[in-house]
Scaffold this active site. Structure first.
Site, PDB file in Angstrom:
ATOM      1  N   LYS A   1      14.195   1.526  -9.771  1.00  0.00           N
ATOM      2  CA  LYS A   1      13.764   0.201 -10.243  1.00  0.00           C
ATOM      3  C   LYS A   1      14.881  -0.804  -9.986  1.00  0.00           C
ATOM      4  O   LYS A   1      16.042  -0.538 -10.285  1.00  0.00           O
ATOM      5  CB  LYS A   1      13.417   0.255 -11.731  1.00  0.00           C
ATOM      6  CG  LYS A   1      12.829  -1.047 -12.250  1.00  0.00           C
ATOM      7  CD  LYS A   1      12.242  -0.877 -13.645  1.00  0.00           C
ATOM      8  CE  LYS A   1      11.669  -2.176 -14.188  1.00  0.00           C
ATOM      9  NZ  LYS A   1      10.566  -2.707 -13.359  1.00  0.00           N
TER      10      LYS A   1
ATOM     11  N   HIS B   1      13.792   3.381 -17.246  1.00  0.00           N
ATOM     12  CA  HIS B   1      12.955   3.520 -16.055  1.00  0.00           C
ATOM     13  C   HIS B   1      13.659   4.395 -15.016  1.00  0.00           C
ATOM     14  O   HIS B   1      14.849   4.697 -15.148  1.00  0.00           O
ATOM     15  CB  HIS B   1      12.640   2.148 -15.444  1.00  0.00           C
ATOM     16  CG  HIS B   1      11.604   1.379 -16.203  1.00  0.00           C
ATOM     17  ND1 HIS B   1      11.927   0.548 -17.252  1.00  0.00           N
ATOM     18  CD2 HIS B   1      10.252   1.308 -16.070  1.00  0.00           C
ATOM     19  CE1 HIS B   1      10.824   0.010 -17.736  1.00  0.00           C
ATOM     20  NE2 HIS B   1       9.790   0.448 -17.033  1.00  0.00           N
ATOM     21  N   HIS B   2      12.923   4.731 -13.973  1.00  0.00           N
ATOM     22  CA  HIS B   2      13.427   5.561 -12.878  1.00  0.00           C
ATOM     23  C   HIS B   2      14.597   4.877 -12.163  1.00  0.00           C
ATOM     24  O   HIS B   2      14.807   3.663 -12.288  1.00  0.00           O
ATOM     25  CB  HIS B   2      12.298   5.854 -11.883  1.00  0.00           C
ATOM     26  CG  HIS B   2      11.609   4.619 -11.396  1.00  0.00           C
ATOM     27  ND1 HIS B   2      12.068   3.870 -10.344  1.00  0.00           N
ATOM     28  CD2 HIS B   2      10.491   3.987 -11.839  1.00  0.00           C
ATOM     29  CE1 HIS B   2      11.270   2.844 -10.136  1.00  0.00           C
ATOM     30  NE2 HIS B   2      10.300   2.886 -11.033  1.00  0.00           N
TER      31      HIS B   2
ATOM     32  N   ALA C   1       0.796  -1.229   0.000  1.00  0.00           N
ATOM     33  CA  ALA C   1       0.000   0.000   0.000  1.00  0.00           C
ATOM     34  C   ALA C   1       0.826   1.275   0.000  1.00  0.00           C
ATOM     35  O   ALA C   1       0.408   2.292  -0.558  1.00  0.00           O
ATOM     36  CB  ALA C   1      -0.931   0.003   1.221  1.00  0.00           C
ATOM     37  N   SER C   2       2.003   1.263   0.598  1.00  0.00           N
ATOM     38  CA  SER C   2       2.787   2.494   0.730  1.00  0.00           C
ATOM     39  C   SER C   2       3.620   2.809  -0.505  1.00  0.00           C
ATOM     40  O   SER C   2       4.160   3.907  -0.626  1.00  0.00           O
ATOM     41  CB  SER C   2       3.717   2.394   1.942  1.00  0.00           C
ATOM     42  OG  SER C   2       4.754   1.458   1.697  1.00  0.00           O
TER      43      SER C   2
END
Length: 269
Positions: free
Chosen positions: A162, A158-159, A12-13
């Site tokens: 990753k 990608h960032h 969730a975070s």
């Protein structure tokens, strides 16, 4: 199943977890039942809304996944390979759909998921976006049309946070290219080049991974021959496209029999 399916979000975070929670709450087509985080996380036992910087939501973050999955219609999971395999087992036991956006699996993870899919409904994709799944189909068609005079290279960016490379999407594209050519990707994969590598082997499918800044996701499939190049490209500028695809998959899979499905199934491609 209720008129609005009850969804559990794992991780969730995380960036995708937060995006999914926001999307589900705004969707009008599904309801957030519960959210799960790993044991020891500082969100455990706290109100989700407050942890996300807003008003109290009445949803308490838990690390008890089996309890969270009980009575749910679907679980949407962008976490880590080991966690995802464990969640797949629990989702099958609970009788809820498991939508997997996690990447970085090895063969043992994939074999475990395939076994669980014999008794559970799983939708798994290296990328949940419509555009990428269209790109997969195009890659397969172009690879089938061109012979080995055309080198194939999958280039992804990608960032800088990753943790796996090549990306799950890049591997999807490589698999599509290999299928188009009628070969096994494991036999022709060329990645991690460094040093004096020698000339490129005819027929290989190469991978190049770029990591930097906050890049959401960019994928090129390059077909390069003497005198000409073809480039198929997809650029994601907002990871909400992945969240929307995952929710679409969770809704589509309601009532589907046990098995492992892909986004191509969801999108009718």
């Amino acid at each position: 199943m209720s008129n609005s399916p009850l969804i559990v979000v794992t991780g969730a975070s995380g960036r995708m977890g937060r995006m999914l929670i926001k999307l589900i709450n705004e969707s009008g087509t599904a309801k957030l039942k519960s959210v799960v985080e790993r044991s020891g996380h500082d969100w455990i036992g706290r109100d989700l809304g407050e942890m996300m910087g807003g008003a109290a939501s009445g949803v308490t973050v838990t690390d008890k996944a089996a309890e969270a999955f009980a009575g749910a219609d679907a679980v949407i999971d962008f976490t880590s390979p080991d966690a995802t395999v464990a969640f797949a087992e629990l989702a099958a036991e609970a009788g809820c759909v498991h939508v997997i956006g996690t990447t970085g699996f090895d063969d043992s993870h994939l074999a475990a998921i395939a076994r669980i899919a014999e008794r559970g409904t799983i939708v798994r994709a290296g990328n949940m976006s419509l555009g990428v799944n269209l790109l997969v189909q195009l890659t397969k068609k172009v690879a089938a049309a061109l012979d080995e005079d055309f080198d194939i290279e999958v280039i992804e960016a990608h960032h800088n946070r990753k943790v796996d490379a090549p990306s799950g999407t890049a591997l999807m594209l490589g698999e599509a290219a290999a299928e188009g050519r009628g070969v096994n990707l494991k036999d022709v994969r060329d990645s991690g080049r460094d040093g004096i590598t020698g000339a490129r082997k005819r027929g290989d499918i190469g991978f190049t991974a770029i990591r930097g800044g906050d890049i959401v996701g960019e994928h090129d499939v390059l077909f390069a021959a003497d005198g000409e190049r073809i480039v198929l490209r997809h650029i994601a500028t907002d990871r909400a496209v992945f969240a929307r695809g995952a929710l679409k998959a969770a809704l589509w899979a309601q009532g589907k029999p046990a098995g492992e499905y892909s986004m191509l199934d969801v999108l009718g491609l």
